[in-house]
Each structure stands twice: as C-alpha cells, then as structure tokens.
Design a protein around this motif. Structure first.
Motif, mmCIF file in Angstrom:
data_model
loop_
_atom_site.group_PDB
_atom_site.id
_atom_site.type_symbol
_atom_site.label_atom_id
_atom_site.label_comp_id
_atom_site.label_asym_id
_atom_site.label_seq_id
_atom_site.Cartn_x
_atom_site.Cartn_y
_atom_site.Cartn_z
ATOM 1 N N LYS A 1 0.849 -1.194 0.000
ATOM 2 C CA LYS A 1 0.000 0.000 0.000
ATOM 3 C C LYS A 1 0.876 1.232 0.000
ATOM 4 C CE LYS A 1 -3.766 -2.075 2.626
ATOM 5 N NZ LYS A 1 -5.148 -1.682 2.872
ATOM 6 N N VAL B 1 0.570 5.218 1.151
ATOM 7 C CA VAL B 1 -0.258 6.205 1.850
ATOM 8 C C VAL B 1 0.589 7.442 2.126
ATOM 9 C CG1 VAL B 1 -1.753 4.477 2.939
ATOM 10 C CG2 VAL B 1 0.350 5.177 4.090
ATOM 11 N N ALA C 1 -6.067 12.495 9.399
ATOM 12 C CA ALA C 1 -7.180 12.359 8.455
ATOM 13 C C ALA C 1 -7.925 13.688 8.324
ATOM 14 C CB ALA C 1 -8.122 11.253 8.923
ATOM 15 N N LYS D 1 -3.785 10.979 3.412
ATOM 16 C CA LYS D 1 -4.173 9.565 3.399
ATOM 17 C C LYS D 1 -3.477 8.836 4.545
ATOM 18 C CE LYS D 1 -4.895 5.723 0.270
ATOM 19 N NZ LYS D 1 -4.551 5.060 -0.969
ATOM 20 N N THR D 2 -4.293 8.294 5.461
ATOM 21 C CA THR D 2 -3.795 7.831 6.757
ATOM 22 C C THR D 2 -4.108 6.359 6.956
ATOM 23 O OG1 THR D 2 -4.248 10.038 7.642
ATOM 24 C CG2 THR D 2 -3.933 8.282 9.255
ATOM 25 N N LEU D 3 -3.097 5.591 7.360
ATOM 26 C CA LEU D 3 -3.299 4.165 7.655
ATOM 27 C C LEU D 3 -2.716 3.843 9.032
ATOM 28 C CD1 LEU D 3 -4.043 1.217 6.760
ATOM 29 C CD2 LEU D 3 -1.718 1.059 5.833
ATOM 30 N N ILE E 1 -11.503 6.523 11.985
ATOM 31 C CA ILE E 1 -12.000 5.964 10.723
ATOM 32 C C ILE E 1 -13.076 6.876 10.122
ATOM 33 C CG2 ILE E 1 -13.324 4.034 9.747
ATOM 34 C CD1 ILE E 1 -11.695 2.227 11.794
ATOM 35 N N ALA F 1 -9.487 7.889 8.253
ATOM 36 C CA ALA F 1 -8.332 6.991 8.372
ATOM 37 C C ALA F 1 -8.737 5.556 8.069
ATOM 38 C CB ALA F 1 -7.745 7.083 9.780
ATOM 39 N N GLN F 2 -7.740 4.733 7.696
ATOM 40 C CA GLN F 2 -7.964 3.300 7.530
ATOM 41 C C GLN F 2 -7.170 2.548 8.592
ATOM 42 O OE1 GLN F 2 -7.012 2.643 3.305
ATOM 43 N NE2 GLN F 2 -9.180 2.137 3.119
ATOM 44 N N TYR F 3 -7.629 1.346 8.923
ATOM 45 C CA TYR F 3 -6.964 0.513 9.930
ATOM 46 C C TYR F 3 -6.626 -0.850 9.344
ATOM 47 C CZ TYR F 3 -7.460 3.094 14.393
ATOM 48 O OH TYR F 3 -7.324 3.981 15.440
ATOM 49 N N MET F 4 -5.517 -1.413 9.801
ATOM 50 C CA MET F 4 -5.215 -2.842 9.600
ATOM 51 C C MET F 4 -4.864 -3.413 10.966
ATOM 52 S SD MET F 4 -2.705 -2.931 6.250
ATOM 53 C CE MET F 4 -2.438 -4.707 6.281
#
Lengths: 60, 425
Positions: free
Chosen positions: B16, B18, B37, B42-44, B122, B126-129
């Motif tokens: 990815k 970001v 965010a 673009k935030t992960l 989120i 933001a996105q999370y893994m």
C-alpha cells in the motif's frame, strides 16, 4: 545462564522488549520469543513483573 | 510470503502507498490518525493486535480535562468509574484525602475506549489494519519511507511519506529508525502488575494510592474503582527494586492478603502487567519522515505513571504538524521539530519538572513521608501535580527544614543558593 521465558507465566506485557538493549526479544500477540542474538545481560529478568523470565547475568 | 521478482526487488503480498502510516492503534495512535485524516492526508493505522484495546497494560484512569483537551467527549459506553478525588495512604496508614475540581475523572474500559477512538479516526477518513506485525522501517538514507511486516501469513509493505511510531513501551519504530533514546532504561522504568477485580470493598468514588517501602518501593499501590464493585488493583515499583520474591506481582499479592477488609470477597477477572516509562520523555522523538507518540516517546507523567491523556495530546499535535508538513512536501526532521517545540510548551517542560520531583521523592524515607502526610494540604498536593513547587517548598522551609538540602539538590538549578525565587514555577 541463558535467558528463557516460561510461556505459562508470561502475561505478554512487552516491558522486557522495551528494555532489551539489543532487540533480542520479540512479542507476537501472546508469544514472547528470546532471539539468538540475546547476550544474557539479565535486564529483562530483573524487570519482569511476574517472573516469567529466568537466567541471565544476576542483577539482584 | 515474500518473493523476489525478475528485477531483483522483493515482492510483497500486500503493498500500500499512503501519506502517513501510524504503527499502533492505542490512544496516541488513534488520535494521531484522527488529526492526520482531518488534515486531509491519506492515513493508515497498523496494529499488531487482533483486537484493538486488548490486552490492557494500564490502570485506565484519565482526567476529564485530559479527554477534553484532545477533543474527546466522555461516552457512557466506555466510562466506567466516575472519580471525584484521591485518597493517599502513608506507610503507617495516615490518610490524606484530595478532593479537587481538577481531579474529576474517569476509569475507562480500555477495550471499548480504544475502539471508539479508532471509530472516530475511521470516520475522519483513516484506515486501519489489525493483526499486522511490523518488523522493519524502510529507510531512504536517514529518512523513514515506510514499514514492512506481515498480516496473517502475508507479507506487507506500506510506503509512506511519514512514519508515526505509536507502538508503545516496546517501540520498534524508534529503534529501527535510529532514535536510540527510545530504548527503555531500568533507572526510569517501573515494573507493574495489576488485577482487575470484582467484589472490592472501598470508597468507589476516589482513587486510592498506598505508599511505603514495604508496600511498593519507589512506587505505589493503586486501587482505581470502576462501576459496580469492579476495580483495577495494581502496583508499580522501580525496576531496580525488582528481585526474586519481590517482583511487582509479589507486592500486589501481599497487599491484597494484608487488606481483607477490602479484598476478602474479591476475585480477579484479569491479570495485567506492564512497564511504565518514568523518564519524562526522550529528547528526540522525531526525525526525517518520523514521529514518535505516547509511550514510544516515553510521554508519561513520571510521578504517577499516567500516560493516556498525554499520548492522546501528543497524537493530536503530531497529526496537526505532520499533516501540514506532508501537504507542504517537507517532512524533514527540521520541519517536524515543530512537534517537539509545541509538545515542550504544552506538556514537555512540565514533565521535565515533575521528573526532578520524582528524583526528590525517591530520596524520601518512610519517616519523611509520615511527617509530610501530617503537613501537606490539598492545595499543596494539587500544586505538585502541576509541577508547581513553591507552596510545597514553603511548607518544607517552615515546617520541615531538614528537607531543604534535598529540595535544593533536585528542584533548583545547579549552583543556585536556596531561595524561593530560584524555584522553577
């Protein structure tokens, strides 16, 4: 003495990982591993709040 | 699995790109994610845990102001105990009750709290893994440009303009990126154990803190009440005092056995442990393309070991500075040093003063503490929690002059004669 972890005692708080001066302890979720690069300095053993670690240079 | 492609480059199962990757989804990482965010980048967030919020390594106390300061409103889903004060117990059992408007706070449910903070991040974009273990920081020279690790057996590579290490007391990001100060020092690290218990009988509206060389050498025992008879009961001792038969858990078990009036019918529902950085923070917690937040930067109150609100505030500052820096196209250490400067003004300098007070406290005997318990007033204690030493110094000067050399040693600039004006703040 070689540093070892007793997985039955470890509550995987990772304090030892933070203290290790040579990055020789790895925590994955609940599994703590002492890596071969460990120098048996004993700092982690002294720290462990629940005495899950043993061996190493005596610092007490 | 990682394979090597035809051009000799490693191929990753998941790759990815970001603007910012935040390693660690605790309170510091989540607040950083929210601010990045909101800042339009673009935030992960990647977290090694399969469940955000668990296991906890925390007594879960936070002041109401500490929440509001970071723009988080208390929510009944995660506020468990409402706290209106604290009770301090001297080694012989003398009681000092501190009820103060500024002491109002909460004992939270970390498991729910962190999820809510993640939800806020989120919703901000933001996105999370989760269950994603990071083991390397990608460097371009001295600049951090991403991280690699794995997610459920798949290799992962995240390319990013900025890497934020909010990865706790065992921060790998700081070390891998060359910030050696992020390695914990025994001298400034508490060893802590805790049970979350049900059936505890005590005043459930206040925090209870027990001091003394036999109770918790160079630390204290805490009871942080939650709702309906639940409480976090724990102990922290300085690591240098930890030895066989005198581990944190031993002190905790002894304390519980000694107090049947509170624990006769109590049982643990959780056992927790942790290391607590009490260094007042590392000197350099940013670099080229890199920021550290919260425990990773040792941003913890060195007197009481509390760090949730500090991590959150640091996350907010890091997110605000970092998102601007990304948009300007300059994530150099020099540009990111704004984070350090703002932190110093907001909390850093205060923590440094509290560190000096910690050094002072570590020299006190149980007898000194007994005498102080007779003398201190609520105002003095409240002042101390804000690193304002004058009222305490005045008290010592008039009522306990034997303490003056120690005060002079730790709370004054070196070489200065003891005088009130020379005391910092």
């Amino acid at each position: 003495m070689v540093v070892t972890v007793n997985p039955k005692v470890c509550v995987y708080c990772a304090g030892c990982v933070g203290l290790c001066p040579v990055e020789s302890i790895e925590l994955r979720e609940t599994r703590l591993t002492i890596l071969d690069s460990c120098t048996d300095c004993g700092i982690c053993v002294k720290f462990c709040p629940v005495e899950a670690l043993s061996g190493g240079r005596p610092l007490d | 699995m990682t394979s090597v492609g035809g051009n000799g480059q490693k191929r990753f199962d998941i790759e990815k790109t970001v603007d910012v990757v935040i390693v660690g989804g605790g309170p510091g990482g989540a607040l950083a994610a929210r601010e990045f965010a909101r800042g339009g980048v673009k935030t992960l967030v990647v977290d090694r845990r399969q469940e955000i919020g668990a296991p906890k390594r925390c007594a879960e106390g936070i002041s109401n102001d500490g929440l509001l300061e970071s723009g988080v409103q208390p929510h009944p889903a995660w506020t468990s105990g409402r706290i209106t004060g604290a009770v301090l117990y001297s080694p012989s059992g003398k009681i000092v009750t501190v009820d103060d408007e500024t002491a109002v706070g909460w004992v939270v449910e970390r498991k729910v709290f962190e999820k809510h903070l993640g939800k806020d991040a989120i919703e901000a974009g933001a996105q999370y893994m989760v269950k994603t273990h990071i083991d390397q920081v990608l460097m371009d020279g001295a600049r951090a440009v991403g991280v690699t690790g794995d997610f459920m057996g798949k290799s992962v590579k995240i390319n990013a303009k900025l890497v934020v290490g909010a990865d706790g007391i065992d921060s790998l990001i700081g070390r891998k990126a060359g910030l050696r100060g992020s390695v914990q020092k025994m001298r400034d690290f508490h060893s802590a154990a805790q049970y979350e218990m049900a059936g505890v009988k005590c005043d459930m509206t206040r925090l209870h803190l027990y001091f003394g060389g036999d109770v918790a050498p160079l630390g204290y025992v805490w009871i942080f009440p939650k709702a309906a008879g639940l409480a976090n009961v724990g102990v922290g001792i300085l690591t240098s005092k930890s030895k066989h038969g005198h581990r944190a858990i031993d002190y905790l078990d002894r304390f519980i056995a000694k107090h049947p009036e509170m624990f006769e019918k109590a049982s643990p529902l959780e056992v927790n442990a942790s290391g607590i950085p009490v260094s007042a923070g590392i000197r350099r917690f940013w670099g080229d393309g890199l920021m550290l937040v919260g425990d990773a930067a040792q941003q913890v109150n060195p007197i009481h070991g509390g760090g949730i609100s500090l991590a959150m505030r640091a996350g907010v500052i890091a997110g605000q500075v970092g998102s601007k820096a990304i948009k300007e196209g300059d994530v150099s250490a020099e540009r990111l040093s704004e984070y350090g400067r703002v932190w110093d003004e907001v909390h850093g300098k205060e923590l440094a003063r509290l560190y000096k007070f910690r050094m002072f406290m570590e020299e006190l005997t149980d007898k000194d503490m007994e005498r102080m318990a007779d003398l201190v007033t609520i105002d003095v204690i409240v002042d101390l929690t804000y690193a304002r030493f004058r009222s305490f110094a005045k008290l010592m000067l008039t009522k306990m002059p034997t303490m003056v050399p120690l005060l002079a040693k730790y709370l004054m600039a070196p070489g200065k004669k003891f005088e009130m004006e020379a005391l910092e703040a």
